[in-house]
Motif scaffolding. Structure first.
Motif, PDB file in Angstrom:
ATOM      1  N   LEU A 169     -11.213  -3.862  -8.723  1.00  0.00           N
ATOM      2  CA  LEU A 169      -9.854  -3.948  -9.270  1.00  0.00           C
ATOM      3  C   LEU A 169      -9.359  -5.379  -9.200  1.00  0.00           C
ATOM      4  O   LEU A 169      -9.688  -6.124  -8.265  1.00  0.00           O
ATOM      5  CB  LEU A 169      -8.885  -3.087  -8.447  1.00  0.00           C
ATOM      6  CG  LEU A 169      -8.945  -1.571  -8.580  1.00  0.00           C
ATOM      7  CD1 LEU A 169      -7.874  -0.955  -7.669  1.00  0.00           C
ATOM      8  CD2 LEU A 169      -8.748  -1.132 -10.010  1.00  0.00           C
ATOM      9  N   ARG A 215     -12.226  -4.059  -3.858  1.00  0.00           N
ATOM     10  CA  ARG A 215     -13.046  -2.892  -4.193  1.00  0.00           C
ATOM     11  C   ARG A 215     -12.132  -1.742  -4.584  1.00  0.00           C
ATOM     12  O   ARG A 215     -11.146  -1.474  -3.903  1.00  0.00           O
ATOM     13  CB  ARG A 215     -13.892  -2.471  -2.993  1.00  0.00           C
ATOM     14  CG  ARG A 215     -14.970  -3.453  -2.669  1.00  0.00           C
ATOM     15  CD  ARG A 215     -15.786  -2.977  -1.509  1.00  0.00           C
ATOM     16  NE  ARG A 215     -16.617  -1.833  -1.851  1.00  0.00           N
ATOM     17  CZ  ARG A 215     -17.565  -1.350  -1.062  1.00  0.00           C
ATOM     18  NH1 ARG A 215     -17.794  -1.906   0.110  1.00  0.00           N
ATOM     19  NH2 ARG A 215     -18.288  -0.324  -1.436  1.00  0.00           N
ATOM     20  N   MET A 228     -10.822   1.834  -4.709  1.00  0.00           N
ATOM     21  CA  MET A 228     -10.923   2.943  -3.761  1.00  0.00           C
ATOM     22  C   MET A 228     -10.170   4.160  -4.275  1.00  0.00           C
ATOM     23  O   MET A 228      -9.255   4.032  -5.082  1.00  0.00           O
ATOM     24  CB  MET A 228     -10.267   2.542  -2.431  1.00  0.00           C
ATOM     25  CG  MET A 228     -10.487   1.123  -1.983  1.00  0.00           C
ATOM     26  SD  MET A 228     -11.867   0.961  -0.914  1.00  0.00           S
ATOM     27  CE  MET A 228     -11.309   1.896   0.446  1.00  0.00           C
ATOM     28  N   MET A 257      -7.515   6.372  -2.862  1.00  0.00           N
ATOM     29  CA  MET A 257      -6.624   6.195  -1.714  1.00  0.00           C
ATOM     30  C   MET A 257      -6.217   7.524  -1.084  1.00  0.00           C
ATOM     31  O   MET A 257      -5.994   8.508  -1.791  1.00  0.00           O
ATOM     32  CB  MET A 257      -5.362   5.436  -2.158  1.00  0.00           C
ATOM     33  CG  MET A 257      -5.640   4.062  -2.763  1.00  0.00           C
ATOM     34  SD  MET A 257      -6.445   2.933  -1.619  1.00  0.00           S
ATOM     35  CE  MET A 257      -5.086   2.608  -0.492  1.00  0.00           C
ATOM     36  N   ASP A 263      -5.187  -1.936   0.355  1.00  0.00           N
ATOM     37  CA  ASP A 263      -3.819  -2.403   0.082  1.00  0.00           C
ATOM     38  C   ASP A 263      -3.585  -3.817   0.624  1.00  0.00           C
ATOM     39  O   ASP A 263      -4.338  -4.714   0.271  1.00  0.00           O
ATOM     40  CB  ASP A 263      -2.794  -1.393   0.594  1.00  0.00           C
ATOM     41  CG  ASP A 263      -1.475  -1.515  -0.145  1.00  0.00           C
ATOM     42  OD1 ASP A 263      -1.501  -1.540  -1.383  1.00  0.00           O
ATOM     43  OD2 ASP A 263      -0.436  -1.620   0.506  1.00  0.00           O
ATOM     44  N   GLU A 264      -2.543  -4.033   1.416  1.00  0.00           N
ATOM     45  CA  GLU A 264      -2.180  -5.395   1.839  1.00  0.00           C
ATOM     46  C   GLU A 264      -1.713  -5.412   3.280  1.00  0.00           C
ATOM     47  O   GLU A 264      -1.256  -4.391   3.816  1.00  0.00           O
ATOM     48  CB  GLU A 264      -1.049  -5.934   0.950  1.00  0.00           C
ATOM     49  CG  GLU A 264       0.275  -5.180   1.130  1.00  0.00           C
ATOM     50  CD  GLU A 264       1.424  -5.778   0.312  1.00  0.00           C
ATOM     51  OE1 GLU A 264       1.493  -5.490  -0.895  1.00  0.00           O
ATOM     52  OE2 GLU A 264       2.248  -6.528   0.884  1.00  0.00           O
TER      53      GLU A 264
HETATM   54  P1  ADP Z   1       3.646   1.053  -4.247  1.00  0.00           P
HETATM   55  O1  ADP Z   1       2.695   1.945  -4.989  1.00  0.00           O
HETATM   56  O2  ADP Z   1       3.952   1.610  -2.873  1.00  0.00           O
HETATM   57  O3  ADP Z   1       4.852   0.680  -5.016  1.00  0.00           O
HETATM   58  P2  ADP Z   1       2.231  -1.511  -4.630  1.00  0.00           P
HETATM   59  O4  ADP Z   1       3.150  -2.095  -5.631  1.00  0.00           O
HETATM   60  O5  ADP Z   1       1.740  -2.374  -3.539  1.00  0.00           O
HETATM   61  O6  ADP Z   1       2.839  -0.255  -3.851  1.00  0.00           O
HETATM   62  O7  ADP Z   1       1.024  -0.899  -5.448  1.00  0.00           O
HETATM   63  C1  ADP Z   1      -0.292  -0.971  -5.075  1.00  0.00           C
HETATM   64  C2  ADP Z   1      -0.889   0.408  -5.221  1.00  0.00           C
HETATM   65  O8  ADP Z   1      -2.298   0.311  -5.251  1.00  0.00           O
HETATM   66  C3  ADP Z   1      -0.545   1.340  -4.061  1.00  0.00           C
HETATM   67  O9  ADP Z   1      -0.228   2.624  -4.577  1.00  0.00           O
HETATM   68  C4  ADP Z   1      -1.827   1.390  -3.223  1.00  0.00           C
HETATM   69  O10 ADP Z   1      -1.989   2.639  -2.590  1.00  0.00           O
HETATM   70  C5  ADP Z   1      -2.884   1.163  -4.274  1.00  0.00           C
HETATM   71  N1  ADP Z   1      -4.094   0.480  -3.789  1.00  0.00           N
HETATM   72  C6  ADP Z   1      -4.189  -0.503  -2.865  1.00  0.00           C
HETATM   73  N2  ADP Z   1      -5.454  -0.921  -2.686  1.00  0.00           N
HETATM   74  C7  ADP Z   1      -6.207  -0.183  -3.538  1.00  0.00           C
HETATM   75  C8  ADP Z   1      -7.612  -0.121  -3.829  1.00  0.00           C
HETATM   76  N3  ADP Z   1      -8.488  -0.930  -3.219  1.00  0.00           N
HETATM   77  N4  ADP Z   1      -8.046   0.786  -4.748  1.00  0.00           N
HETATM   78  C9  ADP Z   1      -7.156   1.604  -5.374  1.00  0.00           C
HETATM   79  N5  ADP Z   1      -5.832   1.594  -5.151  1.00  0.00           N
HETATM   80  C10 ADP Z   1      -5.354   0.720  -4.244  1.00  0.00           C
END
Ligand code: ADP
Ligand code: UDP
Length: 250
Positions: A24, A82, A84, A86, A192-193
């Motif tokens: 991603l 990578r 994933m 979730m 995520d972060e």
């Molecule tokens: P939110 O969805 O809480 O508003 P973000 O704006 O940070 O948060 O969006 C990032 C989204 O991507 C989140 O829903 C998170 O669960 C998802 N995510 C984070 N890392 C990955 C990953 N490696 N693969 C797939 N989805 C991911």
């Protein structure tokens, strides 16, 4: 690597497909939200700082044996990770009482906890991320028993490694939220972060009895501008990564 269609736009990041189905393309935005989106602002520079900070944190974690979805940072505001599947969970670790925990149990914010606390919330904006326990996660098939055990093990390992990292830059790791997922081949990994948006970070340098917040509580509680605080975290982490000989592209 080619950037393809946008798959998702969240509150802080945009996620794009790439020509590799397992990768991603993540873009960090300047948007800041609090109270489940009730409070919202555009803060110039926040996306870049969080992209740089989480990249450094994932590299520092890797050097401590903690793997994550992070592949590499590719620009000021973008990184590759990578892909994933979730778990719909917010995994929270606490070392010091603060925020909703301090309010729930009526303890003063800043009270040291005798042991780290692992908590789970269901990730649902519509329901305001409600607290959830092991039985409910199993009953709702959000994860199975082995997965829960592995998620818990990893959350505690992340906490130990992050405590080492932040103590080295004179920052108290009060609490934080992580997310986990499974890779295509079934491996559970940190995703995520990890940024001042998702951690409570208190400065332990030169503080005269008052808490110096270096995190999103500055925004949540209208305590001041987040940018100098996020810059401070970034600069200290960059110095630590340099001292540890980690390769960082600037
Ligand atoms: P939110 O969805 O809480 O508003 P973000 O704006 O940070 O948060 O969006 C990032 C989204 O991507 C989140 O829903 C998170 O669960 C998802 N995510 C984070 N890392 C990955 C990953 N490696 N693969 C797939 N989805 C991911
Ligand atoms: N947190 C987060 N996203 C959320 C909820 C919490 O990143 O949706 C982080 C928050 O930054 C803090 C920790 O998880 O570091 C614990 O937050 P708490 O439950 O105390 O919630 P809050 O007081 O922010 O409502």
């Amino acid at each position: 690597m080619e950037k393809l269609e946008q798959l998702y736009k969240g509150k802080a990041k945009k996620m794009y497909a790439t020509d590799d189905p397992d990768v991603l393309w993540v873009e960090y935005m300047n948007q800041a939200t609090a109270g489940n989106g009730a409070k919202k602002a555009q803060i110039e520079g926040k996306g870049e700082l969080n992209n740089r900070i989480t990249s450094l944190v994932f590299e520092l974690l890797k050097a401590r044996g903690v793997d994550s979805h992070f592949i590499k940072r590719i620009s000021a505001t973008e990184q590759l990770v990578r892909k994933m599947t979730m778990f719909p969970l917010e995994i929270i670790m606490r070392n010091t009482a603060a925020g909703s925990f301090a309010a729930r149990y009526g303890v003063k914010e800043g009270t040291e906890l005798a042991n780290p606390i692992l908590e789970f919330c269901l990730k649902s904006d519509a329901l305001n991320d409600p607290f959830i326990n092991d039985d409910a996660m199993l009953a709702l098939r959000l994860a199975d028993k082995e997965q829960l055990a592995e998620i818990s093990r990893q959350a505690r390992a992340v906490n130990a490694a992050l405590q080492d990292i932040f103590s080295k830059i004179d920052v108290q790791l009060v609490d934080f939220k992580i997310e986990e997922g499974t890779t295509g081949d079934g491996r559970i990994l940190l995703a995520d972060e990890i940024t001042p948006d998702t951690c409570r970070l208190w400065d332990t340098r030169d503080h005269s009895g008052t808490v110096e917040h270096l995190d999103k509580d500055l925004f949540r509680r209208d305590l001041g501008n987040i940018i100098p605080a996020y810059e401070e975290i970034h600069n200290r982490l960059l110095q630590l990564a340099t001292d540890e000989g980690l390769e960082t592209i600037e």
